[in-house]
Design an enzyme around this catalytic site. Structure first.
Site, PDB file in Angstrom:
ATOM      1  N   TYR A 120      39.906  39.548  26.641  1.00  0.00           N
ATOM      2  CA  TYR A 120      38.471  39.874  26.999  1.00  0.00           C
ATOM      3  C   TYR A 120      37.850  40.385  25.738  1.00  0.00           C
ATOM      4  CZ  TYR A 120      34.234  42.462  28.880  1.00  0.00           C
ATOM      5  OH  TYR A 120      32.830  43.097  28.947  1.00  0.00           O
ATOM      6  N   ASN A 126      39.064  49.701  23.670  1.00  0.00           N
ATOM      7  CA  ASN A 126      38.626  51.118  23.877  1.00  0.00           C
ATOM      8  C   ASN A 126      40.004  52.004  23.930  1.00  0.00           C
ATOM      9  OD1 ASN A 126      35.837  50.902  24.127  1.00  0.00           O
ATOM     10  ND2 ASN A 126      35.912  50.031  25.893  1.00  0.00           N
ATOM     11  N   LYS A 136      34.623  37.808  24.008  1.00  0.00           N
ATOM     12  CA  LYS A 136      33.396  38.622  23.581  1.00  0.00           C
ATOM     13  C   LYS A 136      33.174  38.546  22.215  1.00  0.00           C
ATOM     14  CE  LYS A 136      32.302  39.353  27.965  1.00  0.00           C
ATOM     15  NZ  LYS A 136      31.085  38.813  28.461  1.00  0.00           N
TER      16      LYS A 136
END
Length: 255
Positions: free
Chosen positions: A166, A148, A170
């Site tokens: 991360y 993001n 994912k």
């Protein structure tokens, strides 16, 4: 619409004592399921926990195959076959890819990706014997959008939003979901994932307000938002949905 019943279902929820996991456990219990919450942070040891209790919580390291297999075996012998696995266990990580410590990379990949893989493997034999099963994994919008943070605008955002370890973990969960889905469809087992955007939990307290402002629905998500999506995929009615990665992100990412 009447809420789907989970009467007679036996569910294992990893990460079951975190915000999202606890919401999933509560929703399943309200609908009649027998639920075991497994978490690395708290709970009784696998060989001592009373699985017949109202809210059994087990201490579990999802990176240890032997622990997961032992827990699934205990559940099967005490409550019956696990026909629902929800893989919520996970950790977040912050910082730039160019400076990420190797040990931190290993920690995040082991818990988020390897842990999900091992838990899926552990429940498959019982689900195959039953001829039915639902597996729901937790992915992330960060596994789709490469993060993001907008380093070209504000480099400091990367210190407060999920990083490469991360996101890669994912994205791996998303791909793992598809492989298990195709392999297990013939056995009556569906495997799907929910990919949340920013959810208001202890893991996101540092999420930059500038990024929150970019969420089209105008707010961060809640644990209840994620739990509702998981319960949909976990229901018997969702039998024609498998290999799906369901976005729950308020419009941040559309595909």
């Amino acid at each position: 619409m009447t809420a789907a019943s989970f009467e007679g279902r036996v569910a294992l929820v990893t990460g079951g004592m975190g915000a999202i996991g606890a919401a999933v456990c509560a929703a399943l219990r309200e609908r009649g399921a027998r639920v075991v919450a497994a978490d690395g942070a708290a709970g009784a040891a696998i060989d001592t926990v009373d699985l017949q209790g109202a809210t059994p919580a087990v201490r579990l390291d999802v990176t240890k195959r032997a622990e997961i297999v032992s827990l699934v075996s205990r559940i099967e012998s005490t409550l019956g076959p696990v026909d629902l696995l929800v893989n919520v266990a996970g950790v977040v990580s912050f910082g730039a890819a160019q400076t990420l410590d190797e040990a931190e990379w290993d920690r995040v990949i082991d818990i988020n990706l390897k842990g999900t893989f091992l838990a899926c493997q552990a429940v498959v034999p019982g689900m195959k014997r039953l001829g039915f099963g639902r597996i729901v994994n937790i992915g992330s919008v960060v596994g789709k959008n490469s993060g993001n943070a907008r380093a070209w605008i504000d480099a400091a955002e990367q210190q407060r939003a999920g990083n490469v370890a991360y996101g890669v973990s994912k994205a791996g969960v998303h791909m793992l979901t598809g492989f298990f889905a195709k392999e297990l469809a013939v056995d009556g087992i569906t495997v799907n994932a929910v990919a949340p955007g920013p959810i208001a939990t202890a893991m996101t307290t540092s999420f930059p307000p500038q990024l929150q402002a970019l969420i089209p629905v105008g707010r961060m998500g809640t644990a209840a938002d994620v739990a509702a999506a998981i319960l949909f995929l976990a229901g018997r009615e969702a039998g024609f949905i498998t290999g799906e990665v369901l976005d729950v992100n308020g419009g941040m990412w559309c595909d």
